[in-house]
Design an enzyme around this catalytic site. Structure first.
Site, short mmCIF file in Angstrom:
data_model
loop_
_atom_site.label_atom_id
_atom_site.label_comp_id
_atom_site.label_asym_id
_atom_site.label_seq_id
_atom_site.Cartn_x
_atom_site.Cartn_y
_atom_site.Cartn_z
N ILE A 1 0.81 -1.22 0.00
CA ILE A 1 0.00 0.00 0.00
C ILE A 1 0.86 1.28 0.00
CG2 ILE A 1 -1.93 1.21 1.10
CD1 ILE A 1 -2.45 -1.68 -0.27
N GLY B 1 30.22 5.11 -17.45
CA GLY B 1 30.42 4.65 -16.06
C GLY B 1 29.64 5.50 -15.08
N GLU C 1 -1.02 -0.65 -10.51
CA GLU C 1 -2.29 -0.23 -11.14
C GLU C 1 -2.58 -1.02 -12.42
OE1 GLU C 1 -3.67 3.70 -10.92
OE2 GLU C 1 -2.39 4.21 -9.22
C1 LIG Z 1 5.68 -0.31 -5.28
C2 LIG Z 1 4.27 -0.81 -5.34
C3 LIG Z 1 3.22 0.01 -4.95
C4 LIG Z 1 1.91 -0.47 -4.97
N1 LIG Z 1 0.89 0.34 -4.51
C5 LIG Z 1 -0.36 -0.20 -4.36
C6 LIG Z 1 -1.39 0.54 -3.72
O1 LIG Z 1 -1.20 1.70 -3.31
N2 LIG Z 1 -2.60 -0.05 -3.53
C7 LIG Z 1 -2.84 -1.33 -3.96
O2 LIG Z 1 -3.97 -1.78 -3.76
N3 LIG Z 1 -1.89 -2.04 -4.59
C8 LIG Z 1 -0.65 -1.52 -4.80
N4 LIG Z 1 0.35 -2.26 -5.41
C9 LIG Z 1 0.04 -3.61 -5.86
C10 LIG Z 1 0.07 -3.74 -7.38
O3 LIG Z 1 -1.04 -3.12 -7.94
C11 LIG Z 1 0.21 -5.23 -7.71
O4 LIG Z 1 1.51 -5.62 -7.36
C12 LIG Z 1 -0.08 -5.52 -9.17
O5 LIG Z 1 -1.43 -5.32 -9.47
C13 LIG Z 1 0.33 -6.92 -9.58
O6 LIG Z 1 -0.18 -7.85 -8.69
P1 LIG Z 1 0.80 -9.00 -8.09
O7 LIG Z 1 1.99 -8.31 -7.53
O8 LIG Z 1 0.02 -9.85 -7.19
O9 LIG Z 1 1.29 -9.80 -9.35
P2 LIG Z 1 0.50 -11.04 -10.04
O10 LIG Z 1 -0.93 -10.68 -10.24
O11 LIG Z 1 0.82 -12.27 -9.30
O12 LIG Z 1 1.20 -11.06 -11.46
C14 LIG Z 1 2.47 -11.70 -11.68
C15 LIG Z 1 2.69 -11.78 -13.19
O13 LIG Z 1 1.65 -12.58 -13.77
C16 LIG Z 1 1.04 -11.87 -14.83
N5 LIG Z 1 -0.39 -12.21 -14.88
C17 LIG Z 1 -1.28 -12.31 -13.85
N6 LIG Z 1 -2.50 -12.61 -14.31
C18 LIG Z 1 -2.40 -12.68 -15.66
C19 LIG Z 1 -3.32 -12.93 -16.72
N7 LIG Z 1 -4.62 -13.14 -16.47
N8 LIG Z 1 -2.85 -12.93 -17.98
C20 LIG Z 1 -1.56 -12.69 -18.25
N9 LIG Z 1 -0.63 -12.44 -17.30
C21 LIG Z 1 -1.06 -12.42 -16.02
C22 LIG Z 1 1.24 -10.39 -14.47
O14 LIG Z 1 1.16 -9.59 -15.64
C23 LIG Z 1 2.63 -10.42 -13.87
O15 LIG Z 1 3.59 -10.33 -14.90
C24 LIG Z 1 1.65 -1.78 -5.43
C25 LIG Z 1 2.72 -2.59 -5.84
C26 LIG Z 1 4.00 -2.13 -5.79
C27 LIG Z 1 5.14 -3.06 -6.20
#
Ligand SMILES: Cc1cc2nc3c(=O)[nH]c(=O)nc-3n(C[C@H](O)[C@H](O)[C@H](O)COP(=O)(O)OP(=O)(O)OC[C@H]3O[C@@H](n4cnc5c(N)ncnc54)[C@H](O)[C@@H]3O)c2cc1C
Length: 388
Positions: free
Chosen positions: A166, A349, A372
């Site tokens: 978050i 570098g 997002e």
């Molecule tokens: C620095 C940072 C800040 C963030 N801030 C917020 C925030 O303020 N509020 C909040 O709610 N969330 C936040 N997030 C969460 C962020 O939105 C999620 O990390 C993101 O949506 C991806 O979800 P995941 O990490 O679970 O990856 P996963 O959903 O597990 O995805 C892993 C990989 O699988 C791929 N994948 C998954 N499903 C599919 C599909 N159906 N088809 C093809 N490929 C797929 C994805 O593209 C990705 O490459 C933040 C994340 C980070 C790293």
């Protein structure tokens, strides 16, 4: 004459007077008050509260909040410009402002009751940072598989569960939290709650140690029997999925703005450095190979800017913008990665060390393809549109 006719079609990058004034004032602010802190904020992984206070004073923490609630009374496009200009100098500061405006305030303006607006908008405009809590350990791309629960109790709900990743969690005093009031109902159980930092049973947990945008806090949120009065439900119970989808559609344009700002910052550094650095008896910018690389980067930046501004202008005009927002996010985040990578190369570098600004921007760029909605998810949205 309709508004679609050429007479009214301004070039996308021509700013109205109020837009240009805002852009210039944020640019000046970023150079004067953010630039001197960039390295320290990255190293300490923290945005100082004094800088956050200055952002409030500048008016960029409540861009779209009407003046009657103490805000700047601006537009969505103003918020996009503010995020772009801050991100040109530090994308961590850019995302703090982005989440505040395009997710939290946006949601309150669209779904908040008059009571909620009266209680929270003046605070969000003056000194309260907001955070947006949808993701969990088990639900990222599949956001509506969330398991944080909200059980009916007295005049409200009791929340239990954990949120992950978050943004703004360390700075925030107000959290927009998505939980389910009925797991069996699937996405139709999802409800948006406003949780204040001081509520019993709520705590901000572990802070992530990240590759990029290190100064932006990213933390876990913990809910253990956290009571939230029903007056703090945003929108109707069971309608939180709509709030989440629609705010993220708009938030994506803000991430596009963060990415074009970041790319422009990197290109600016690369241009200045290559004009100064001499090899083989002349500035490296005098080599045609280098000129072409810089020109390619300028092409990328222009294309991404047009995509972001177009999506923002469509949203502003109340037109459909879903596909354009997905396009602008994927394009701008790929451009940011390419342009920052080139900037590192052109610094030689010096591109690889922390005494120069481009290695940080290179690290910061990567997040654009993840949060997002990952790039794969954006492609899914675009494919759905073209395949019908
Ligand atoms: C620095 C940072 C800040 C963030 N801030 C917020 C925030 O303020 N509020 C909040 O709610 N969330 C936040 N997030 C969460 C962020 O939105 C999620 O990390 C993101 O949506 C991806 O979800 P995941 O990490 O679970 O990856 P996963 O959903 O597990 O995805 C892993 C990989 O699988 C791929 N994948 C998954 N499903 C599919 C599909 N159906 N088809 C093809 N490929 C797929 C994805 O593209 C990705 O490459 C933040 C994340 C980070 C790293």
């Amino acid at each position: 004459m309709t508004e679609d006719t050429a007479e009214h079609a301004l070039p996308l990058t021509i700013l109205a007077e109020d837009e240009a004034i805002l852009r210039d004032s944020v640019r000046e602010f970023a150079d004067a008050h953010v630039r001197p802190l960039v390295r320290e904020m990255d190293e300490h992984a923290k945005i100082p509260r004094e800088l956050v206070n200055r952002l409030f004073e500048l008016g960029v923490m409540g861009v779209e909040i009407p003046e009657t609630y103490g805000g700047s009374g601006g537009t969505f496009f103003h918020a996009v410009l503010a995020v772009e200009e801050l991100s040109r100098v530090d994308p961590s500061v850019g995302v703090l402002v982005d989440v505040q405006n395009t997710l939290v305030i946006n949601a309150l303006l669209r779904w908040g009751s008059e009571d909620i607006k009266r209680r929270y908008l003046p605070r969000l405009a003056s000194n309260v940072v907001g955070a947006y809590a949808l993701s969990e350990a088990g639900s990222g791309s599949d956001a509506f598989a969330l398991t944080t629960s909200a059980r009916r109790d007295r005049e409200g709900f009791v929340l239990n569960g954990r949120k992950l990743w978050i943004t703004n969690a360390n700075e925030a005093d107000l959290f927009l939290v998505f939980a389910t009031i009925d797991p069996a109902a699937g996405y139709r159980g999802i409800t948006a709650f406003l949780v204040e930092r001081g509520f019993d049973g709520f705590a901000v947990g572990k802070k992530e140690d990240k590759l990029g945008i290190r100064a932006s806090s990213t933390c876990e949120l913990i809910f253990e029997d956290c009571y939230v009065h029903e007056g703090n439900i945003l929108g109707a119970p069971g309608k939180g999925y709509k709030t989440a989808i629609e705010t993220l559609n708009e938030g994506r344009i803000g991430i596009g703005a963060q990415m074009i700002g970041l790319a422009k910052g990197a290109l600016q550094h690369a241009v200045a450095y290559t004009k100064e650095r001499k090899q083989f008896g002349k500035a490296i910018a005098d080599f045609q190979a280098v000129q072409h690389q810089l020109a390619r980067a300028a092409v990328d930046v222009e294309a991404a800017t047009l995509a972001v501004y177009n999506a923002a202008r469509l949203r502003e005009a109340g037109r459909p913008f879903l596909t354009e927002a997905a396009i602008c996010k994927i394009l701008s985040s790929e451009v940011a990665e390419r342009v920052t990578s080139l900037a590192v190369n052109l610094f030689g570098g010096n591109g690889f060390v922390k005494d120069y600004p481009v290695e940080k921007l290179y690290r910061d760029a990567k997040i654009g393809q993840i949060y997002e909605g990952t790039s794969n998810l954006q492609l899914q949205t675009i494919a759905k549109q073209i395949l019908g």
